[in-house]
Scaffold this active site. Structure first.
Site, PDB file in Angstrom:
ATOM      1  N   GLU A 109      42.089  35.394  50.329  1.00 27.21           N
ATOM      2  CA  GLU A 109      41.657  34.316  51.225  1.00 27.21           C
ATOM      3  C   GLU A 109      42.698  33.207  51.359  1.00 27.21           C
ATOM      4  OE1 GLU A 109      39.748  35.746  48.987  1.00 27.21           O
ATOM      5  OE2 GLU A 109      37.911  36.390  49.985  1.00 27.21           O
TER       6      GLU A 109
ATOM      7  N   HIS B 252      26.435  34.744  46.635  1.00 26.70           N
ATOM      8  CA  HIS B 252      26.277  35.189  48.022  1.00 26.70           C
ATOM      9  C   HIS B 252      25.201  34.371  48.706  1.00 26.70           C
ATOM     10  CE1 HIS B 252      28.342  38.584  46.124  1.00 26.70           C
ATOM     11  NE2 HIS B 252      28.698  39.008  47.310  1.00 26.70           N
TER      12      HIS B 252
HETATM   13  C1  LIG Z   1      37.621  36.403  46.349  1.00 22.49           C
HETATM   14  C2  LIG Z   1      36.684  37.408  46.909  1.00 22.49           C
HETATM   15  N1  LIG Z   1      36.718  37.692  48.215  1.00 22.49           N
HETATM   16  C3  LIG Z   1      35.877  38.593  48.746  1.00 22.49           C
HETATM   17  C4  LIG Z   1      34.966  39.234  47.984  1.00 22.49           C
HETATM   18  C5  LIG Z   1      33.990  40.245  48.618  1.00 22.49           C
HETATM   19  N2  LIG Z   1      34.203  41.549  48.028  1.00 22.49           N
HETATM   20  C6  LIG Z   1      33.449  41.990  47.002  1.00 22.49           C
HETATM   21  S1  LIG Z   1      34.031  43.409  46.335  1.00 22.49           S
HETATM   22  C7  LIG Z   1      35.257  43.504  47.515  1.00 22.49           C
HETATM   23  C8  LIG Z   1      36.212  44.647  47.497  1.00 22.49           C
HETATM   24  C9  LIG Z   1      36.817  44.762  46.157  1.00 22.49           C
HETATM   25  O1  LIG Z   1      37.674  45.840  46.146  1.00 22.49           O
HETATM   26  P1  LIG Z   1      38.256  46.391  44.798  1.00 22.49           P
HETATM   27  O2  LIG Z   1      38.905  45.295  44.030  1.00 22.49           O
HETATM   28  O3  LIG Z   1      39.111  47.545  45.165  1.00 22.49           O
HETATM   29  O4  LIG Z   1      36.999  46.859  43.965  1.00 22.49           O
HETATM   30  P2  LIG Z   1      35.964  48.029  44.318  1.00 22.49           P
HETATM   31  O5  LIG Z   1      34.789  47.376  44.944  1.00 22.49           O
HETATM   32  O6  LIG Z   1      36.650  48.998  45.209  1.00 22.49           O
HETATM   33  O7  LIG Z   1      35.625  48.631  43.009  1.00 22.49           O
HETATM   34  C10 LIG Z   1      35.220  42.425  48.365  1.00 22.49           C
HETATM   35  C11 LIG Z   1      36.143  42.183  49.485  1.00 22.49           C
HETATM   36  C12 LIG Z   1      34.949  38.898  46.617  1.00 22.49           C
HETATM   37  N3  LIG Z   1      34.098  39.465  45.765  1.00 22.49           N
HETATM   38  N4  LIG Z   1      35.824  38.008  46.104  1.00 22.49           N
END
Ligand SMILES: Cc1ncc(C[n+]2csc(CCOP(=O)(O)OP(=O)(O)O)c2C)c(N)n1
Ligand SMILES: Cc1ncc(C[n+]2csc(CCOP(=O)(O)OP(=O)(O)O)c2C)c(N)n1
Ligand SMILES: [Mg+2]
Ligand SMILES: [Mg+2]
Lengths: 341, 327, 341, 327
Positions: free
Chosen positions: C77, C144
């Site tokens: 972000e 959230h």
């Molecule tokens: C700072 C932040 N921005 C956005 C989100 C929303 N969000 C939750 S999980 C996710 C994807 C995370 O991807 P990854 O690190 O690859 O973990 P995975 O869910 O694939 O295990 C996002 C964008 C968040 N949790 N934290």
């Protein structure tokens, strides 16, 4: 009007239990707590080594306590505040210096999302302190003059304190370190070396959440904190000539707020002026004014007035900054208007 | 990555790895089913496909070590000692859940008695927290290790790099487990980064990184054991990149239509639990009966947990302001 | 009570100029502006491709406008809001989606330190919009469900809007995109697909800084915004039976604030209740209450009261969240108390 | 790093590089002197030692390109066309300064007409901003390039990594100039990071990185020209690590007693301007008289700027609320 306004270079260690500067009181509190409790560690940018911090609060600390206890951090506020949270979860009591309060936003997530919510969510305490050198009035421009306390007062789970005197600087820092919660401790840079005062020797604590009556008075109450306490007291002295007897309440703690002391004084005087150097719009003063206007509604003889910074970034150039910032003259004018109401 | 066959761990360990994976999968499946039946509260996450990572890495830690798992690491919470009861109750917002109704799904499921740090959504805050925990071990001269989990998505965040750099420059006893499951929500790796291996990010901070097959529990476990031992011996941090695949959507509501079917199929054939079961059968470490027994034990445990959770009380609304501050 | 509460999966495109949902109005506004102006680009996590965002606001956009105009961002972000600032400086009009308003803190520096201060410091405009899906009441837990608007109202240089109806969702988004300043546009998730309303076709703009009288009334004024507008209207309907005639002012814009409309209504009714779902302490409501209590001091028949979230992280479990969050019942009770004052 | 001798640029370019460096140094020295005399306002920074980087990189850009310099890049502001008048007036908080008294010292000294983005203290926000500018060029199909400057300290920040990753995955036309001057305020590299070269950080994001002698203006210039050409041709981002030394304290108040004297002495012998002057004299591109003329021109320009600034008006306090918003 150079960096010397912060007294970057002057020494901070003074003999204990005497009159000392505001900044020396901060150093002393931290040094004494570190001597008392091996769990207290210090981290931040440039706090270690021979340097001892941008303002020299920790000068000599690395020598006395060693490099593993006074840790220079890379310029990564989000990570090192998060790391402080991890240390705190393991039972240490980290004291983090953010170099200027303005940079606290770089670690915002670590503070407001993790540390602040942690105990509520899973019951684990986060006993850290963030020391944040705040406030302006010394031509430091938009990024070395901020007063960001309102953001943290609005955040559930934090405590927020702002000492205005050397004695409180010491007493509140010791209390903050011993508190089991995350405490943001805002320091008033303009007071660092310009303000001296008696500081009790040894184990001097000031309870977090208790205001201090900086000046008794019966006609108008000024409710304020930090460097503005001194502007308010100066204004109050001026107003003696006008026959207006002004009380000045130094909040010291913004979260929790000493609502009892605030309301008591509001009721006693019926006329209240709330002041802070942070910009007025949606600042902490709004909460205080709204509180008084609600709870002391039928005891007020005049509207609760507020003076704060303007809704602009803190400007650099001295005439602009003077126009931005509340001072004793503006305070006195506003108090006169309230007294005449 | 799986070129040189690893020596197998002792049979007891093999059974442990297997059993925890099965429990994880059973619990995960059951939670998904609950939600599909409309018995869930809020949203929730599945870690299907991540079992070998969560269990293999989690079991490499000692009792005094500390771990910061995330939303795909159900298995890690389990091996550290969170009971299925407390976990399901947490997901259902009950007073008996880990967070007593304060936090959602797997969020905040921390318990310092069990050496677990609860995570927040803001990824990967847990990582810097784990680095701090690791620094506290060094400071106190304790032979303890901190382990953090992070996703591929997390590996692009600034905090990931800040935390890894801090761990490196402080030589903190940290083991970082990167779960590269090909996607961050709907975003494939190719839109997240311009590198092939997340392990390459170690070099930016002087942190040695290895790549393992995240669907091979022994490979994960062995790499984690080495990294933990090294960290404990003062050798500093290690990154372990585990290649895997998120087998369901990002969260319960997400059908993951954006994932190519062939990709899922490819990984389905490499299911960590199926593969390991076959291997153990082949090795004779377990037989069909043993498999059934474990299945049954896990199913029973999960059933009991659901029953416990669903019959648990809701938190008292009057308690809502309690616990914001430590006393 | 699953993610379907947000209606993650439902379609957002509806025929224009009809009754439509709150979220469809957001999509429509964005689509129309992109058709009108090639400088409008969209970026954020998961906004592109066939997926079209966590809430599907940009579903179909990548097909229509191409991948270079609807850009999936890595989960960073701070960087991508900063990048939006760079694009805006070059004359584009980026619309950034932060996946949940809760994650806006991760880009805090990019917003409050750079984008917000830029024009004041060196006169360069930053015409971006951040769309932030906010608010709770749907069991989404502490991360959230947040309503972080107070932090941004306190920040000089930003504009902050919070539409409460489909028509305003469209009109304010179009105005925000055309505004030459950084605008934070908070969406109310609980309204996404639960609220339908008439939405003017085509070029429908709503001026930023102007409140809307959601309901006329003479006895008590409720001043609020976002999803709470509907709770207030519901309460007002209930209160008809009590013979209390309640006005509801929907602020729509929090910065700049329509102080004129607020004060006019305060003076007209003499009794004001300020409401928001964000936690009450040092929230935006404090500014509004303080403003009224000051400027309408001698026209008030009762104290300005506030209802807001409690000073705790938004709890997950339904009974706890219900206790946390204002609703029509609590509003009605408080209005009754004010009317009786 | 300086192993293969570079072909010299055309004599005109050599003189340009030299002249701008001398102007930079002269202005820098004069500002320091003003502050020492108590004629300054607030604090200020010196870029002494950074002249070859600021000038060498800055001059590699075309008129339509955009640059985001920082607090040590006085030379870059100059080559982009900010006059010494506007710069000194800014430092003195006058209405005639770049920010008209709004921002301090070199902060916020942006001017879009000149393709300069003003920076903020929160380092390195300029970097992500430059990435966004670069993305806008791609979006519009413009053959423009964005250049960002960042320090060694900045290279550990999360934002540095996020921005570099974003540039890489978007193949943005970005040139990143890392000014490795050995220190972040009082903190030496060894306490900031566990790697030897900041260039290693490129690999974490798939960004090619070169290392140059930051005190050799032709080397910096040549590397920047290549990177700019590559970016303009659609080849994506490049990082250039310039090794140098901050020759004065972090800011005017800082005596930098924490820097070992030998280290400073080592770098003093490699002063970018002295070295280049000798080189140009040896090459015959300039003679002693030419040197004196340039010195004199620069001194005069700087003197005029100081006079202009000191006789400029202060901003009107009544204007304090003006300009927060674009109309
Ligand atoms: C700072 C932040 N921005 C956005 C989100 C929303 N969000 C939750 S999980 C996710 C994807 C995370 O991807 P990854 O690190 O690859 O973990 P995975 O869910 O694939 O295990 C996002 C964008 C968040 N949790 N934290
Ligand atoms: C986020 C942030 N934290 C702290 C500071 C205070 N600060 C200003 S410059 C500086 C050191 C920067 O080091 P480097 O990036 O190496 O640049 P240099 O000053 O050496 O040119 C620090 C810590 C800051 N500007 N921004
Ligand atoms: Mg992933
Ligand atoms: Mg440096």
């Amino acid at each position: 009007m150079t960096g010397a306004n912060f007294g970057f270079a002057a020494p901070t260690a003074e003999a204990a239990g005497t009159e000392m500067t505001y900044i020396a009181a901060i150093s002393e509190a931290l040094r004494e707590e570190m001597r008392r409790d091996g769990d207290v560690v210090v981290l931040g940018e440039d706090v270690g080594g021979s340097f001892g911090g941008a303002f020299k609060v920790t000068q000599g600390f690395a020598d006395e306590f060693g490099d593993r206890r006074v840790m220079n951090m890379p310029m990564t506020e989000n990570a090192f505040i998060g790391a402080a949270t991890g240390m705190a979860l393991m039972g240490l009591r980290p004291v983090v210096e953010v170099q200027f309060a303005d940079f606290i936003t770089t670690g915002f997530d670590a503070i407001v999302q993790f540390a602040a919510t942690n105990h509520y969510r899973w019951g684990a305490a986060v006993p850290w302190v963030i020391r944040a050198p705040a406030d302006g009035g010394i031509s430091s421009g938009p990024f070395h003059s901020q007063n960001p306390e309102a953001w943290f007062v609005h955040t559930p789970g934090l405590k927020v304190v702002v000492p205005a005197t050397p004695a409180d600087a010491k007493g509140l820092l010791i209390s903050a370190i011993r508190d089991d919660n995350p405490v943001v401790y805002f320091e008033s840079k303009p007071l660092y070396r310009s303000l001296r005062g008696e500081v009790p020797e040894g184990d001097h604590t000031v309870p977090i959440g208790r205001a201090r009556l900086a000046r008794a008075g019966t006609d108008v109450a000024v409710v304020t904190y930090g460097a503005m306490v001194h502007q308010a007291v100066t204004a109050a002295q001026t107003l003696e000539a006008d026959g207006i007897d002004v009380a000045v309440l130094d909040l010291r703690s913004l979260k929790p707020l000493d609502t009892e002391a605030v309301l008591e004084l509001a009721v006693a005087t019926g006329r209240v002026l709330v002041i802070h150097a942070a910009n007025r719009l949606a600042g902490v003063g709004a909460e205080i004014a709204a509180l008084i206007a609600d709870e002391a509604f039928d005891r007020l003889d005049a509207p609760v007035r507020r003076i704060g910074g303007l809704d602009v970034p803190v400007p650099f150039s001295p005439p602009l900054e003077a126009a931005y910032r509340p001072d004793a003259t503006r305070i006195a004018d506003e108090v006169r208007a309230l007294a005449r109401w | 990555m799986g070129d040189i066959p690893l020596p197998a761990p002792p049979p007891e360990t093999q059974l442990d790895l297997y059993r925890w994976m099965v429990l994880t999968r059973t619990l995960d499946d059951r939670i998904m089913a609950l939600w599909k039946q409309g018995r869930g509260v809020g949203g929730t996450f599945s870690g299907k496909g991540h079992e070998a990572i969560a269990v293999g890495a989690g079991l490499a830690l000692g009792a005094d070590d500390v771990v910061a798992p995330m939303h795909r690491d159900l298995g890690c919470y389990l091996v550290r000692g969170l009971t299925p009861e407390r976990i399901v109750a947490n997901q259902l917002g009950r007073i008996t859940g880990v967070t007593a109704g304060r936090d959602a799904n797997l969020h905040g499921m921390g318990d310092l008695e069990l050496g677990i740090i609860g995570f927040v959504s803001h990824l990967p805050q847990s990582m810097s927290t784990a680095v701090g925990a690791a620094m506290s071990f060094t400071y106190r001269g304790e032979p303890r290790v901190a382990m953090a989990f992070a996703g591929d998505g997390s590996s692009s965040t600034g905090l990931f790099h800040e935390a890894l750099n801090l761990a490196a420059v402080q030589r903190a006893p940290l083991v970082l487990v990167v779960e590269n499951n090909q996607y961050a929500y709907s975003t494939p790796l190719s839109q997240q980064m311009a590198i092939d291996d997340i392990a390459d990010r170690g070099a930016a901070h002087g942190v040695p990184a290895t790549i393992v097959d995240g669907n091979n529990v022994e490979e994960v476990h062995s790499a984690a054991l080495s990294a933990v031992a090294k960290a404990r011996a003062g050798g500093g941090p290690t990154m372990i990149e585990c290649k895997t695949m998120r087998m369901l959507g990002h969260a319960i509501h997400d059908g993951a239509e954006y994932v190519p079917a062939e990709l899922l199929e490819h990984w389905r054939r490499r299911d960590p639990i199926d593969r390991y079961r076959k291997r153990l059968l082949k090795r004779g470490v377990i037989d069909d009966e043993g498999v059934s027994t474990i299945d049954k034990e896990c199913a029973d445990a999960v059933e009991a947990a659901v029953e416990f959770a669903e019959s648990s009380e809701w938190p008292d609304p009057a308690s809502v302001e309690r616990g914001v501050y430590a006393p």
